[in-house]
Motif scaffolding. Structure first.
Motif, PDB file in Angstrom:
ATOM      1  N   PRO A 257     -21.745 -10.694 -14.370  1.00  0.00           N
ATOM      2  CA  PRO A 257     -21.518 -10.199 -15.787  1.00  0.00           C
ATOM      3  C   PRO A 257     -22.254  -9.026 -16.006  1.00  0.00           C
ATOM      4  O   PRO A 257     -23.228  -8.741 -15.826  1.00  0.00           O
ATOM      5  CB  PRO A 257     -22.136 -11.545 -16.369  1.00  0.00           C
ATOM      6  N   GLU A 258     -21.171  -8.449 -16.978  1.00  0.00           N
ATOM      7  CA  GLU A 258     -21.885  -7.108 -17.847  1.00  0.00           C
ATOM      8  C   GLU A 258     -22.339  -7.763 -19.124  1.00  0.00           C
ATOM      9  O   GLU A 258     -21.748  -7.929 -20.045  1.00  0.00           O
ATOM     10  CB  GLU A 258     -20.655  -6.233 -18.077  1.00  0.00           C
ATOM     11  N   ARG A 259     -23.741  -7.503 -18.979  1.00  0.00           N
ATOM     12  CA  ARG A 259     -24.452  -8.174 -20.402  1.00  0.00           C
ATOM     13  C   ARG A 259     -24.178  -7.127 -21.517  1.00  0.00           C
ATOM     14  O   ARG A 259     -23.943  -5.956 -21.382  1.00  0.00           O
ATOM     15  CB  ARG A 259     -25.863  -8.247 -20.187  1.00  0.00           C
ATOM     16  N   GLY A 260     -24.163  -7.797 -22.835  1.00  0.00           N
ATOM     17  CA  GLY A 260     -23.690  -6.974 -23.967  1.00  0.00           C
ATOM     18  C   GLY A 260     -22.413  -6.391 -24.255  1.00  0.00           C
ATOM     19  O   GLY A 260     -22.443  -5.590 -25.242  1.00  0.00           O
ATOM     20  N   ALA A 261     -21.521  -6.541 -23.414  1.00  0.00           N
ATOM     21  CA  ALA A 261     -20.339  -6.261 -23.643  1.00  0.00           C
ATOM     22  C   ALA A 261     -19.622  -6.713 -24.932  1.00  0.00           C
ATOM     23  O   ALA A 261     -19.355  -8.026 -24.827  1.00  0.00           O
ATOM     24  CB  ALA A 261     -19.534  -6.093 -22.373  1.00  0.00           C
ATOM     25  N   LYS A 262     -19.187  -5.849 -25.835  1.00  0.00           N
ATOM     26  CA  LYS A 262     -18.646  -6.604 -27.152  1.00  0.00           C
ATOM     27  C   LYS A 262     -17.913  -5.352 -27.724  1.00  0.00           C
ATOM     28  O   LYS A 262     -17.875  -4.152 -27.525  1.00  0.00           O
ATOM     29  CB  LYS A 262     -19.775  -6.868 -27.862  1.00  0.00           C
ATOM     30  N   GLY A 263     -17.090  -5.680 -28.801  1.00  0.00           N
ATOM     31  CA  GLY A 263     -16.291  -4.881 -29.515  1.00  0.00           C
ATOM     32  C   GLY A 263     -14.809  -4.660 -29.065  1.00  0.00           C
ATOM     33  O   GLY A 263     -14.373  -5.689 -28.171  1.00  0.00           O
ATOM     34  N   SER A 264     -14.133  -3.634 -29.295  1.00  0.00           N
ATOM     35  CA  SER A 264     -12.651  -3.558 -28.964  1.00  0.00           C
ATOM     36  C   SER A 264     -12.792  -2.922 -27.645  1.00  0.00           C
ATOM     37  O   SER A 264     -13.749  -2.086 -27.079  1.00  0.00           O
ATOM     38  CB  SER A 264     -11.916  -2.645 -30.106  1.00  0.00           C
ATOM     39  N   LEU A 265     -11.685  -3.283 -26.971  1.00  0.00           N
ATOM     40  CA  LEU A 265     -11.618  -2.798 -25.485  1.00  0.00           C
ATOM     41  C   LEU A 265     -11.623  -1.292 -25.408  1.00  0.00           C
ATOM     42  O   LEU A 265     -12.039  -0.722 -24.672  1.00  0.00           O
ATOM     43  CB  LEU A 265     -10.120  -3.243 -24.989  1.00  0.00           C
ATOM     44  N   GLY A 266     -10.752  -0.717 -26.297  1.00  0.00           N
ATOM     45  CA  GLY A 266     -10.739   0.807 -26.344  1.00  0.00           C
ATOM     46  C   GLY A 266     -12.246   1.294 -26.575  1.00  0.00           C
ATOM     47  O   GLY A 266     -12.461   2.380 -26.019  1.00  0.00           O
ATOM     48  N   THR A 267     -12.939   1.157 -27.446  1.00  0.00           N
ATOM     49  CA  THR A 267     -14.259   1.652 -27.791  1.00  0.00           C
ATOM     50  C   THR A 267     -15.058   1.378 -26.505  1.00  0.00           C
ATOM     51  O   THR A 267     -15.710   2.104 -26.043  1.00  0.00           O
ATOM     52  CB  THR A 267     -14.706   1.053 -28.993  1.00  0.00           C
ATOM     53  N   TRP A 268     -15.028   0.120 -26.065  1.00  0.00           N
ATOM     54  CA  TRP A 268     -15.869  -0.200 -24.839  1.00  0.00           C
ATOM     55  C   TRP A 268     -15.597   0.735 -23.551  1.00  0.00           C
ATOM     56  O   TRP A 268     -16.284   1.336 -23.076  1.00  0.00           O
ATOM     57  CB  TRP A 268     -15.945  -1.707 -24.390  1.00  0.00           C
ATOM     58  N   VAL A 269     -14.390   0.655 -23.207  1.00  0.00           N
ATOM     59  CA  VAL A 269     -14.014   1.542 -22.071  1.00  0.00           C
ATOM     60  C   VAL A 269     -14.336   2.941 -22.235  1.00  0.00           C
ATOM     61  O   VAL A 269     -15.000   3.634 -21.611  1.00  0.00           O
ATOM     62  CB  VAL A 269     -12.566   1.539 -22.018  1.00  0.00           C
ATOM     63  N   ASN A 270     -14.097   3.534 -23.419  1.00  0.00           N
ATOM     64  CA  ASN A 270     -14.272   4.994 -23.648  1.00  0.00           C
ATOM     65  C   ASN A 270     -16.008   5.261 -23.942  1.00  0.00           C
ATOM     66  O   ASN A 270     -16.216   6.418 -23.263  1.00  0.00           O
ATOM     67  CB  ASN A 270     -13.650   5.481 -24.907  1.00  0.00           C
ATOM     68  N   ARG A 271     -16.739   4.213 -24.284  1.00  0.00           N
ATOM     69  CA  ARG A 271     -18.298   4.627 -24.722  1.00  0.00           C
ATOM     70  C   ARG A 271     -19.199   3.827 -23.586  1.00  0.00           C
ATOM     71  O   ARG A 271     -20.183   4.508 -23.265  1.00  0.00           O
ATOM     72  CB  ARG A 271     -18.437   4.172 -26.066  1.00  0.00           C
ATOM     73  N   GLU A 272     -18.835   2.614 -23.303  1.00  0.00           N
ATOM     74  CA  GLU A 272     -19.740   1.890 -22.313  1.00  0.00           C
ATOM     75  C   GLU A 272     -19.494   1.729 -20.885  1.00  0.00           C
ATOM     76  O   GLU A 272     -20.264   1.703 -19.987  1.00  0.00           O
ATOM     77  CB  GLU A 272     -19.822   0.621 -22.890  1.00  0.00           C
ATOM     78  N   ALA A 273     -18.071   1.882 -20.466  1.00  0.00           N
ATOM     79  CA  ALA A 273     -17.805   1.719 -19.057  1.00  0.00           C
ATOM     80  C   ALA A 273     -18.310   2.830 -17.973  1.00  0.00           C
ATOM     81  O   ALA A 273     -18.316   3.926 -18.521  1.00  0.00           O
ATOM     82  CB  ALA A 273     -16.400   1.533 -18.976  1.00  0.00           C
ATOM     83  N   ILE A 274     -18.762   2.282 -16.921  1.00  0.00           N
ATOM     84  CA  ILE A 274     -19.343   3.384 -16.124  1.00  0.00           C
ATOM     85  C   ILE A 274     -18.332   3.965 -15.148  1.00  0.00           C
ATOM     86  O   ILE A 274     -17.645   3.127 -14.624  1.00  0.00           O
ATOM     87  CB  ILE A 274     -20.566   2.769 -15.157  1.00  0.00           C
ATOM     88  N   PRO A 275     -18.112   5.091 -15.262  1.00  0.00           N
ATOM     89  CA  PRO A 275     -17.025   5.745 -14.528  1.00  0.00           C
ATOM     90  C   PRO A 275     -17.241   5.514 -12.993  1.00  0.00           C
ATOM     91  O   PRO A 275     -18.512   5.614 -12.513  1.00  0.00           O
ATOM     92  CB  PRO A 275     -17.210   7.269 -14.715  1.00  0.00           C
ATOM     93  N   GLY A 276     -16.324   5.061 -12.558  1.00  0.00           N
ATOM     94  CA  GLY A 276     -16.196   4.634 -10.966  1.00  0.00           C
ATOM     95  C   GLY A 276     -16.416   3.282 -10.652  1.00  0.00           C
ATOM     96  O   GLY A 276     -16.186   2.701  -9.529  1.00  0.00           O
ATOM     97  N   ARG A 277     -16.890   2.684 -11.680  1.00  0.00           N
ATOM     98  CA  ARG A 277     -17.194   0.983 -11.533  1.00  0.00           C
ATOM     99  C   ARG A 277     -15.860   0.444 -11.891  1.00  0.00           C
ATOM    100  O   ARG A 277     -14.987   0.652 -12.728  1.00  0.00           O
ATOM    101  CB  ARG A 277     -18.252   0.604 -12.630  1.00  0.00           C
ATOM    102  N   ARG A 278     -15.655  -0.841 -11.318  1.00  0.00           N
ATOM    103  CA  ARG A 278     -14.369  -1.646 -11.432  1.00  0.00           C
ATOM    104  C   ARG A 278     -14.815  -2.929 -12.219  1.00  0.00           C
ATOM    105  O   ARG A 278     -16.102  -3.435 -11.934  1.00  0.00           O
ATOM    106  CB  ARG A 278     -13.690  -2.121  -9.990  1.00  0.00           C
ATOM    107  N   TYR A 279     -13.781  -3.317 -13.228  1.00  0.00           N
ATOM    108  CA  TYR A 279     -14.329  -4.376 -14.135  1.00  0.00           C
ATOM    109  C   TYR A 279     -13.028  -5.237 -14.393  1.00  0.00           C
ATOM    110  O   TYR A 279     -11.783  -5.165 -14.386  1.00  0.00           O
ATOM    111  CB  TYR A 279     -14.473  -3.665 -15.485  1.00  0.00           C
ATOM    112  N   LEU A 280     -13.454  -6.565 -14.395  1.00  0.00           N
ATOM    113  CA  LEU A 280     -12.501  -7.531 -14.975  1.00  0.00           C
ATOM    114  C   LEU A 280     -13.112  -7.977 -16.346  1.00  0.00           C
ATOM    115  O   LEU A 280     -14.202  -8.251 -16.453  1.00  0.00           O
ATOM    116  CB  LEU A 280     -12.706  -8.693 -14.094  1.00  0.00           C
TER     117      LEU A 280
END
Length: 124
Positions: A62-85
């Motif tokens: 689990p990625e703790r604290g992930a919330k908000g819209s998909l677009g905002t999270w992908v652009n601001r929080e997702a770590i490049p190179g990491r794969r996510y469900l």
């Protein structure tokens, strides 16, 4: 990998994108482990997807604290190179190589950007 000709449902499609395993094989593993009939193409469940991924050799954490819209999270929080469900409402997508993938195709971020995140798991 994911083929345009066969995209049954969002959960197994997302697991296929994360693992590199053919969608047919992911569907078969899901059906077999959860005792579903050969014609099952229906709804998938988060806990079952996590277990199926593990049986296929991919650990999801689990990625703790992930919330908000998909677009905002992908652009601001997702770590490049990491794969996510990622679960947005009752829909599952994979984020891999910077692209949001579901059963309708790859690079779906623009279409799904405003969807609210329910759960995020990363590949360990």
């Amino acid at each position: 990998m994911i083929e345009d000709a066969y995209r049954p449902n969002c959960g197994p499609t997302a697991i296929a994108a994360l693992t590199g395993i053919d969608v047919d094989n992911v569907m078969s593993a899901y059906r077999e482990h959860w005792n579903l009939g050969p014609r099952w193409n229906g709804r998938s469940h988060l806990s079952r997807l996590i277990t199926t991924a593990k049986r296929l050799g991919t650990i999801l954490k689990p990625e703790r604290g992930a919330k908000g819209s998909l677009g905002t999270w992908v652009n601001r929080e997702a770590i490049p190179g990491r794969r996510y469900l990622i679960r947005v409402g009752g829909h599952f997508v994979a984020l891999t190589d910077g692209k949001v993938i579901d059963q309708k195709g790859a690079d779906r971020l623009d279409d799904l950007a405003k969807k609210r995140i329910t759960n995020v798991y990363f590949v360990k």
